[in-house]
Motif scaffolding. Structure first.
Motif, mmCIF file in Angstrom:
data_model
loop_
_atom_site.group_PDB
_atom_site.id
_atom_site.type_symbol
_atom_site.label_atom_id
_atom_site.label_comp_id
_atom_site.label_asym_id
_atom_site.label_seq_id
_atom_site.Cartn_x
_atom_site.Cartn_y
_atom_site.Cartn_z
ATOM 1 N N ARG A 51 -8.458 0.072 -5.111
ATOM 2 C CA ARG A 51 -8.662 0.345 -3.679
ATOM 3 C C ARG A 51 -10.082 0.009 -3.249
ATOM 4 O O ARG A 51 -10.306 -0.639 -2.220
ATOM 5 N N GLU B 279 -8.053 3.837 -8.055
ATOM 6 C CA GLU B 279 -9.287 3.916 -7.271
ATOM 7 C C GLU B 279 -10.059 2.605 -7.360
ATOM 8 O O GLU B 279 -10.573 2.095 -6.350
ATOM 9 N N TRP C 221 0.806 -1.215 0.000
ATOM 10 C CA TRP C 221 0.000 0.000 0.000
ATOM 11 C C TRP C 221 0.846 1.276 0.000
ATOM 12 O O TRP C 221 0.498 2.250 -0.699
ATOM 13 N N PRO C 222 1.972 1.335 0.744
ATOM 14 C CA PRO C 222 2.828 2.529 0.604
ATOM 15 C C PRO C 222 3.289 2.771 -0.828
ATOM 16 O O PRO C 222 3.336 3.919 -1.290
ATOM 17 N N HIS D 198 0.163 6.834 -6.654
ATOM 18 C CA HIS D 198 -0.976 7.754 -6.778
ATOM 19 C C HIS D 198 -0.509 9.207 -6.722
ATOM 20 O O HIS D 198 -0.973 10.056 -7.498
ATOM 21 N N ALA D 199 0.406 9.519 -5.796
ATOM 22 C CA ALA D 199 0.886 10.896 -5.658
ATOM 23 C C ALA D 199 1.604 11.349 -6.934
ATOM 24 O O ALA D 199 1.416 12.487 -7.396
ATOM 25 N N ARG E 132 1.671 1.860 -3.532
ATOM 26 C CA ARG E 132 0.502 2.328 -4.284
ATOM 27 C C ARG E 132 0.231 3.801 -4.006
ATOM 28 O O ARG E 132 -0.114 4.566 -4.911
ATOM 29 N N ARG E 133 0.353 4.196 -2.738
ATOM 30 C CA ARG E 133 0.123 5.606 -2.409
ATOM 31 C C ARG E 133 1.166 6.502 -3.078
ATOM 32 O O ARG E 133 0.839 7.608 -3.539
#
Length: 222
Positions: free
Chosen positions: A204, A201, A167-168, A174-175, A170-171
Protein backbone atom coordinates in the motif's frame (compact mmCIF):
# COMPACT_ATOMS: atom_id res chain seq x y z
CA UNK A 1 -2.71 10.11 2.32
CA UNK A 2 -5.00 8.80 -0.42
CA UNK A 3 -6.51 12.25 -0.91
CA UNK A 4 -3.21 14.15 -0.94
CA UNK A 5 -1.64 14.90 -4.31
CA UNK A 6 1.69 16.41 -3.28
CA UNK A 7 4.51 13.89 -2.84
CA UNK A 8 6.30 15.88 -0.13
CA UNK A 9 3.10 16.25 1.88
CA UNK A 10 2.45 12.52 1.68
CA UNK A 11 5.99 11.84 2.88
CA UNK A 12 5.50 14.19 5.85
CA UNK A 13 2.25 12.46 6.76
CA UNK A 14 3.91 9.04 6.63
CA UNK A 15 6.85 10.18 8.75
CA UNK A 16 4.41 11.32 11.44
CA UNK A 17 2.66 7.95 11.48
CA UNK A 18 3.49 4.28 12.13
CA UNK A 19 4.43 4.12 8.43
CA UNK A 20 7.60 6.10 9.06
CA UNK A 21 9.89 3.08 8.72
CA UNK A 22 8.94 2.63 5.07
CA UNK A 23 10.18 6.07 4.04
CA UNK A 24 13.51 6.29 5.87
CA UNK A 25 16.00 7.83 3.46
CA UNK A 26 13.32 8.97 1.00
CA UNK A 27 13.50 12.69 0.31
CA UNK A 28 10.95 14.98 -1.28
CA UNK A 29 12.95 14.83 -4.52
CA UNK A 30 13.19 11.01 -4.53
CA UNK A 31 12.48 9.13 -7.72
CA UNK A 32 10.78 5.77 -8.15
CA UNK A 33 14.05 3.86 -7.75
CA UNK A 34 14.71 5.48 -4.37
CA UNK A 35 11.20 4.62 -3.19
CA UNK A 36 11.62 1.01 -4.29
CA UNK A 37 15.02 0.69 -2.64
CA UNK A 38 13.74 2.11 0.66
CA UNK A 39 10.76 -0.25 0.67
CA UNK A 40 12.92 -3.31 0.02
CA UNK A 41 15.43 -2.21 2.66
CA UNK A 42 12.69 -1.76 5.27
CA UNK A 43 11.14 -5.13 4.40
CA UNK A 44 14.46 -6.90 4.92
CA UNK A 45 15.02 -5.07 8.21
CA UNK A 46 11.54 -5.96 9.41
CA UNK A 47 11.98 -9.64 8.59
CA UNK A 48 15.33 -9.64 10.42
CA UNK A 49 13.75 -7.98 13.47
CA UNK A 50 10.93 -10.52 13.60
CA UNK A 51 13.39 -13.36 13.12
CA UNK A 52 15.43 -12.09 16.05
CA UNK A 53 12.46 -12.54 18.37
CA UNK A 54 11.87 -16.14 17.33
CA UNK A 55 13.37 -19.34 18.75
CA UNK A 56 16.32 -20.62 16.76
CA UNK A 57 14.32 -23.45 15.21
CA UNK A 58 11.90 -20.97 13.61
CA UNK A 59 14.43 -18.43 12.38
CA UNK A 60 15.32 -20.06 9.03
CA UNK A 61 11.68 -20.02 7.88
CA UNK A 62 11.16 -16.45 9.06
CA UNK A 63 14.35 -15.13 7.46
CA UNK A 64 13.45 -16.80 4.16
CA UNK A 65 10.55 -14.33 3.93
CA UNK A 66 13.04 -11.53 3.21
CA UNK A 67 13.53 -12.92 -0.30
CA UNK A 68 9.91 -12.22 -1.21
CA UNK A 69 10.96 -8.69 -2.13
CA UNK A 70 13.54 -10.09 -4.54
CA UNK A 71 11.30 -12.37 -6.60
CA UNK A 72 10.38 -9.76 -9.26
CA UNK A 73 14.05 -8.98 -9.89
CA UNK A 74 15.00 -12.65 -10.07
CA UNK A 75 12.20 -13.20 -12.58
CA UNK A 76 13.33 -10.20 -14.65
CA UNK A 77 16.94 -11.31 -14.83
CA UNK A 78 16.13 -14.98 -15.42
CA UNK A 79 14.14 -14.01 -18.49
CA UNK A 80 16.98 -11.99 -19.97
CA UNK A 81 15.88 -8.57 -18.81
CA UNK A 82 18.40 -5.82 -19.31
CA UNK A 83 20.85 -5.10 -16.50
CA UNK A 84 19.63 -1.56 -15.85
CA UNK A 85 22.01 0.93 -14.19
CA UNK A 86 20.01 0.87 -10.96
CA UNK A 87 20.85 -2.81 -10.54
CA UNK A 88 24.56 -2.01 -10.37
CA UNK A 89 23.93 0.70 -7.79
CA UNK A 90 21.69 -1.39 -5.55
CA UNK A 91 23.56 -2.79 -2.50
CA UNK A 92 21.93 -6.21 -2.88
CA UNK A 93 21.46 -6.49 -6.63
CA UNK A 94 24.83 -5.05 -7.59
CA UNK A 95 26.20 -8.57 -7.81
CA UNK A 96 23.38 -9.45 -10.18
CA UNK A 97 24.60 -6.77 -12.55
CA UNK A 98 28.26 -7.80 -12.31
CA UNK A 99 28.17 -11.55 -12.62
CA UNK A 100 25.95 -14.56 -13.18
CA UNK A 101 22.88 -14.58 -10.99
CA UNK A 102 23.51 -18.18 -9.94
CA UNK A 103 26.69 -17.02 -8.19
CA UNK A 104 25.09 -14.28 -6.10
CA UNK A 105 24.24 -16.23 -2.96
CA UNK A 106 22.79 -19.57 -1.96
CA UNK A 107 19.35 -18.20 -1.10
CA UNK A 108 18.71 -16.50 -4.42
CA UNK A 109 20.60 -18.93 -6.62
CA UNK A 110 18.32 -21.83 -5.73
CA UNK A 111 15.38 -19.85 -7.12
CA UNK A 112 16.98 -19.02 -10.46
CA UNK A 113 16.11 -22.25 -12.25
CA UNK A 114 12.49 -21.92 -11.20
CA UNK A 115 12.37 -18.28 -12.31
CA UNK A 116 13.30 -19.30 -15.84
CA UNK A 117 9.98 -21.16 -16.03
CA UNK A 118 7.83 -18.22 -14.98
CA UNK A 119 6.34 -16.51 -11.96
CA UNK A 120 4.16 -19.43 -10.90
CA UNK A 121 7.12 -21.81 -10.74
CA UNK A 122 9.23 -19.20 -8.93
CA UNK A 123 6.63 -18.62 -6.22
CA UNK A 124 6.19 -22.37 -5.90
CA UNK A 125 9.93 -22.84 -5.39
CA UNK A 126 10.02 -20.10 -2.76
CA UNK A 127 7.12 -21.74 -0.96
CA UNK A 128 8.60 -25.24 -1.10
CA UNK A 129 11.79 -23.99 0.53
CA UNK A 130 9.80 -22.10 3.16
CA UNK A 131 7.90 -25.26 4.03
CA UNK A 132 11.17 -27.20 4.23
CA UNK A 133 12.58 -24.65 6.68
CA UNK A 134 9.67 -24.86 9.09
CA UNK A 135 10.69 -26.77 12.24
CA UNK A 136 7.71 -29.07 11.85
CA UNK A 137 5.38 -29.96 8.96
CA UNK A 138 2.54 -27.58 8.21
CA UNK A 139 -0.47 -29.08 9.98
CA UNK A 140 -3.93 -29.07 8.44
CA UNK A 141 -5.18 -27.08 11.41
CA UNK A 142 -3.76 -24.13 13.28
CA UNK A 143 -3.02 -20.51 12.52
CA UNK A 144 -0.21 -21.14 10.04
CA UNK A 145 -2.30 -23.49 7.90
CA UNK A 146 -5.15 -21.00 8.09
CA UNK A 147 -2.86 -18.21 6.91
CA UNK A 148 -1.72 -20.26 3.91
CA UNK A 149 -5.34 -21.05 3.03
CA UNK A 150 -6.38 -17.40 3.28
CA UNK A 151 -3.50 -16.22 1.09
CA UNK A 152 -4.13 -18.98 -1.46
CA UNK A 153 -7.83 -18.08 -1.66
CA UNK A 154 -6.92 -14.43 -2.16
CA UNK A 155 -4.45 -15.30 -4.93
CA UNK A 156 -7.09 -17.28 -6.81
CA UNK A 157 -9.69 -14.53 -6.47
CA UNK A 158 -7.19 -11.83 -7.41
CA UNK A 159 -6.09 -13.67 -10.55
CA UNK A 160 -9.68 -13.73 -11.83
CA UNK A 161 -10.72 -10.28 -10.61
CA UNK A 162 -11.57 -7.16 -12.57
CA UNK A 163 -8.96 -4.39 -12.02
CA UNK A 164 -11.53 -2.30 -10.15
CA UNK A 165 -11.85 -5.07 -7.58
CA UNK A 166 -8.16 -5.04 -6.66
CA UNK A 167 -8.23 -2.82 -3.61
CA UNK A 168 -11.50 -4.25 -2.19
CA UNK A 169 -9.93 -7.71 -2.39
CA UNK A 170 -6.80 -6.45 -0.65
CA UNK A 171 -8.86 -4.85 2.11
CA UNK A 172 -10.78 -8.09 2.58
CA UNK A 173 -7.50 -10.00 2.83
CA UNK A 174 -6.19 -7.50 5.38
CA UNK A 175 -9.31 -7.93 7.54
CA UNK A 176 -8.99 -11.73 7.50
CA UNK A 177 -5.28 -11.67 8.32
CA UNK A 178 -5.76 -9.09 11.09
CA UNK A 179 -8.38 -11.32 12.69
CA UNK A 180 -6.05 -14.29 12.41
CA UNK A 181 -3.25 -12.29 14.05
CA UNK A 182 -5.39 -11.72 17.14
CA UNK A 183 -6.23 -15.41 17.31
CA UNK A 184 -2.61 -16.52 16.84
CA UNK A 185 -1.01 -14.17 19.35
CA UNK A 186 0.52 -16.97 21.43
CA UNK A 187 1.60 -19.23 18.55
CA UNK A 188 4.84 -19.15 16.53
CA UNK A 189 2.58 -18.62 13.51
CA UNK A 190 1.97 -15.08 14.74
CA UNK A 191 5.35 -14.07 13.28
CA UNK A 192 4.25 -15.06 9.77
CA UNK A 193 0.81 -13.53 10.17
CA UNK A 194 2.47 -10.29 11.27
CA UNK A 195 4.74 -10.37 8.23
CA UNK A 196 1.71 -10.93 5.99
CA UNK A 197 0.16 -7.77 7.43
CA UNK A 198 3.46 -5.95 6.94
CA UNK A 199 3.61 -7.12 3.32
CA UNK A 200 0.16 -5.64 2.69
CA UNK A 201 1.35 -2.40 4.29
CA UNK A 202 4.48 -2.52 2.10
CA UNK A 203 2.33 -2.83 -1.00
CA UNK A 204 0.00 0.00 0.00
CA UNK A 205 2.75 2.46 0.93
CA UNK A 206 4.73 1.60 -2.19
CA UNK A 207 1.65 2.10 -4.36
CA UNK A 208 0.79 5.49 -2.89
CA UNK A 209 4.35 6.77 -3.30
CA UNK A 210 5.02 5.27 -6.70
CA UNK A 211 1.97 6.68 -8.43
CA UNK A 212 3.00 10.16 -7.30
CA UNK A 213 6.59 9.65 -8.43
CA UNK A 214 5.82 8.09 -11.79
CA UNK A 215 2.68 10.06 -12.63
CA UNK A 216 3.15 13.42 -10.91
CA UNK A 217 0.72 15.26 -13.18
CA UNK A 218 -2.07 12.69 -13.11
CA UNK A 219 -5.12 13.18 -10.86
CA UNK A 220 -5.61 10.77 -8.00
CA UNK A 221 -8.04 7.93 -8.58
CA UNK A 222 -11.45 8.44 -7.04
Amino acid sequence: IELTRDFATVLAAMRASPLAGWVVGVGADADALAVEAAARRRWRQLVAEVGGFMPAAWQPAVLWCALLADLPVLLHVAHGGDRAPWLAADPVYGEVARRALKDVDAGRSQLVAAAAHGAHRLVGAWRAEWLRRLPRPLARTGALAHLVAVVDAHARAFAAAHPADGWPLRRALHARVALLFRRAALEPAAAFVYLALAALEYERVRGELMRRCVFPAQPLAT
